[in-house]
Design a protein around this motif. Sequence first.
Motif, PDB file in Angstrom:
ATOM      1  N   LYS A  33       0.825  -1.201   0.000  1.00 32.87           N
ATOM      2  CA  LYS A  33       0.000   0.000   0.000  1.00 32.87           C
ATOM      3  C   LYS A  33       0.866   1.261   0.000  1.00 32.87           C
ATOM      4  CE  LYS A  33      -4.054  -1.915   2.317  1.00 32.87           C
ATOM      5  NZ  LYS A  33      -4.902  -1.857   3.523  1.00 32.87           N
ATOM      6  N   THR A  34       1.966   1.220   0.718  1.00 31.93           N
ATOM      7  CA  THR A  34       2.883   2.373   0.723  1.00 31.93           C
ATOM      8  C   THR A  34       3.492   2.564  -0.650  1.00 31.93           C
ATOM      9  OG1 THR A  34       3.365   1.955   3.058  1.00 31.93           O
ATOM     10  CG2 THR A  34       4.925   3.327   1.839  1.00 31.93           C
TER      11      THR A  34
ATOM     12  N   ILE B   9       3.223   5.710  -3.204  1.00 29.41           N
ATOM     13  CA  ILE B   9       4.405   6.352  -3.803  1.00 29.41           C
ATOM     14  C   ILE B   9       4.292   6.353  -5.320  1.00 29.41           C
ATOM     15  CG2 ILE B   9       6.904   6.132  -4.118  1.00 29.41           C
ATOM     16  CD1 ILE B   9       7.007   5.020  -1.250  1.00 29.41           C
ATOM     17  N   ALA B  10       3.867   5.169  -5.883  1.00 28.86           N
ATOM     18  CA  ALA B  10       3.739   5.082  -7.343  1.00 28.86           C
ATOM     19  C   ALA B  10       2.691   6.070  -7.857  1.00 28.86           C
ATOM     20  CB  ALA B  10       3.370   3.654  -7.749  1.00 28.86           C
ATOM     21  N   LYS B  11       1.619   6.207  -7.140  1.00 26.51           N
ATOM     22  CA  LYS B  11       0.563   7.155  -7.570  1.00 26.51           C
ATOM     23  C   LYS B  11       1.075   8.596  -7.480  1.00 26.51           C
ATOM     24  CE  LYS B  11      -4.257   8.302  -6.830  1.00 26.51           C
ATOM     25  NZ  LYS B  11      -5.472   8.061  -6.036  1.00 26.51           N
ATOM     26  N   THR B  12       1.854   8.892  -6.414  1.00 27.64           N
ATOM     27  CA  THR B  12       2.413  10.240  -6.273  1.00 27.64           C
ATOM     28  C   THR B  12       3.396  10.538  -7.408  1.00 27.64           C
ATOM     29  OG1 THR B  12       2.161  10.095  -3.876  1.00 27.64           O
ATOM     30  CG2 THR B  12       3.670  11.771  -4.741  1.00 27.64           C
TER      31      THR B  12
ATOM     32  N   LEU C 116       2.565   2.175 -11.517  1.00 26.86           N
ATOM     33  CA  LEU C 116       1.352   2.309 -10.700  1.00 26.86           C
ATOM     34  C   LEU C 116       0.434   1.125 -10.900  1.00 26.86           C
ATOM     35  CD1 LEU C 116      -0.466   3.926  -8.820  1.00 26.86           C
ATOM     36  CD2 LEU C 116      -1.352   5.160 -10.848  1.00 26.86           C
ATOM     37  N   GLN C 117       0.302   0.686 -12.127  1.00 28.20           N
ATOM     38  CA  GLN C 117      -0.566  -0.470 -12.397  1.00 28.20           C
ATOM     39  C   GLN C 117       0.013  -1.743 -11.758  1.00 28.20           C
ATOM     40  OE1 GLN C 117      -0.928  -0.527 -16.671  1.00 28.20           O
ATOM     41  NE2 GLN C 117      -2.445   1.142 -16.696  1.00 28.20           N
ATOM     42  N   GLU C 118       1.327  -1.865 -11.808  1.00 21.26           N
ATOM     43  CA  GLU C 118       1.937  -3.040 -11.168  1.00 21.26           C
ATOM     44  C   GLU C 118       1.703  -3.018  -9.660  1.00 21.26           C
ATOM     45  OE1 GLU C 118       5.978  -2.906 -12.234  1.00 21.26           O
ATOM     46  OE2 GLU C 118       5.683  -3.703 -14.284  1.00 21.26           O
ATOM     47  N   SER C 119       1.792  -1.837  -9.057  1.00 22.15           N
ATOM     48  CA  SER C 119       1.549  -1.733  -7.607  1.00 22.15           C
ATOM     49  C   SER C 119       0.109  -2.071  -7.268  1.00 22.15           C
ATOM     50  CB  SER C 119       1.906  -0.330  -7.113  1.00 22.15           C
ATOM     51  OG  SER C 119       3.277  -0.055  -7.329  1.00 22.15           O
ATOM     52  N   GLU C 120      -0.832  -1.587  -8.119  1.00 16.54           N
ATOM     53  CA  GLU C 120      -2.233  -1.928  -7.876  1.00 16.54           C
ATOM     54  C   GLU C 120      -2.479  -3.423  -8.014  1.00 16.54           C
ATOM     55  OE1 GLU C 120      -4.322   0.524 -10.611  1.00 16.54           O
ATOM     56  OE2 GLU C 120      -4.255   2.317  -9.334  1.00 16.54           O
TER      57      GLU C 120
ATOM     58  N   TYR D  18      -0.231  -5.808  -7.572  1.00 14.91           N
ATOM     59  CA  TYR D  18       0.482  -6.503  -6.503  1.00 14.91           C
ATOM     60  C   TYR D  18      -0.274  -6.409  -5.163  1.00 14.91           C
ATOM     61  CZ  TYR D  18       4.363  -8.130  -3.667  1.00 14.91           C
ATOM     62  OH  TYR D  18       5.159  -8.861  -2.801  1.00 14.91           O
ATOM     63  N   ILE D  19      -0.965  -5.251  -4.962  1.00 16.60           N
ATOM     64  CA  ILE D  19      -1.722  -5.133  -3.711  1.00 16.60           C
ATOM     65  C   ILE D  19      -2.880  -6.109  -3.668  1.00 16.60           C
ATOM     66  CG2 ILE D  19      -3.324  -3.309  -4.466  1.00 16.60           C
ATOM     67  CD1 ILE D  19      -2.903  -2.021  -1.727  1.00 16.60           C
ATOM     68  N   ILE D  20      -3.473  -6.376  -4.829  1.00 14.53           N
ATOM     69  CA  ILE D  20      -4.568  -7.367  -4.884  1.00 14.53           C
ATOM     70  C   ILE D  20      -4.014  -8.752  -4.569  1.00 14.53           C
ATOM     71  CG2 ILE D  20      -6.228  -8.495  -6.422  1.00 14.53           C
ATOM     72  CD1 ILE D  20      -6.539  -5.800  -7.838  1.00 14.53           C
ATOM     73  N   THR D  21      -2.827  -9.029  -5.129  1.00 10.33           N
ATOM     74  CA  THR D  21      -2.200 -10.338  -4.866  1.00 10.33           C
ATOM     75  C   THR D  21      -1.880 -10.488  -3.380  1.00 10.33           C
ATOM     76  OG1 THR D  21      -1.263 -10.337  -7.106  1.00 10.33           O
ATOM     77  CG2 THR D  21      -0.274 -11.830  -5.462  1.00 10.33           C
TER      78      THR D  21
END
Length: 451
Positions: free
Chosen positions: A178-179, A183-186, A212-216, A218-221
């Motif tokens: 989530k952090t 950061i990716a969104k910022t 950002l898409q990879e972070s989103e 990965y958070i689901i995973t």
Amino acid sequence: MLNISKDNNVLITPGKYKSITSVAKRPHYKILNRVIVGFLIFLVACLFLPWTQNISGSGSVTTLKPDQRPQTVHNAIAGRIEKWYVQEGDYVKKGDTIVFISEVKEDYLDPNLVNNTKQQVDAKKMAVESYGDKVNSLDVQAQSLNTERELKLQQAQNKIKQAQLKIKSDSMDLEAVKTQLRIAKTQFDRSTALNKEGLKPLTDVEQKRLKLQESEAYIITQQNKLLSSKNELINARVEINRITAEYSEKISKSRSDKFTALSTQYDTEAQVNKLQNQYTNYRLRNGLYYITAPQSGYVNRALLAGLGETIKEGTSIVSIMPASYDIAVETYVDPIDLPLVHRGAKVRVWFDGWPRIVFSGWPGLSYGTYGGKVVAIENFISANGKYRVLISPDGPDNKWPKQLSIGAGAQSIALLETVSVWYEIWRNLNGFPPNYYNSDEKEAKNGKEKK
């Protein structure tokens, strides 16, 4: 002459006649008068002589102890007479065989009954031991199940701890993701703003969007991974409940089998005791075929005769007179005299067939009487309307004859208070009872005077 005539009232004086005077003065009449006067004085003196009051009774010779009296021997079981070992008049010792009987009841006709019963007892005892081993095995099984359950529960507890730690780890990873997403969104927003101002190329914006898409993604995973860890924790807890229920069922079944085995063991032990009782009864019954003498003595009379005669339980077989006994006399007194008799009272006894001279009032002048004392008084009246009193020999005072036989006739006199002859005559004329006194009270009184 008798002065009763109505015509002649003249009084006749005997002294005027010489014949009467001469007859009255003869010497033998004086002697006769002296004899008469002396005899009267003697009678009057006899009235003041001492007289011992007494109570008379009649009875027979018996024994002092009940086990010394003639007794009949009975059989304990039903049977058939097979052989006699004694005859009338024989002397038998305690335990000598009198008669042998055989079995007549069909339940005991088997000659191997005792051995077969013994084998049944041994077999039941082995069954009891087998059930005992089974109970021990079930105890071991229950202990093993308890140990296995504890290990399984520890294993499940470890899985729960692992799942809890994994959840904690996944939660931390999720927070890190989530952090990174923030950061990716910022960075993406900053790159987009700089791109609009012409400070960043479009390729940099595309890279930031991809990150950002990879972070989103990965958070689901990571969220799925956290949920999987929570499911593993739930499964571990379910496993604990399953293990507890499974092993509780197994242990309960083991305990149920144990109690069943114990119940069967106790029931078998009861059967063993019953068979043991039967075995003992059968073995003792075999010993009852030989009827033995209960004590040493002489066979008075055989009450049964012949061979092959069938007899029931408790049938009288023979009559035995004990060889050694303490002789006594049972006498009977009238109910009116019973209160005057007490234990320890002195009694004089004489027997039929033995010479005697008895002066009831002067026991010291009697001959052929023997000393005795009262040892027992029956408190219930007998069939002859009198009370039974038992008398035993009184120490060394003229010992009773050894030749006396049981059942011989006997007479007795219980000595009471010593009074004068005139008082005894007066008492009998008026129908009064003899004087009562208690020798125990007299001895106590004498003891107090001595003190």
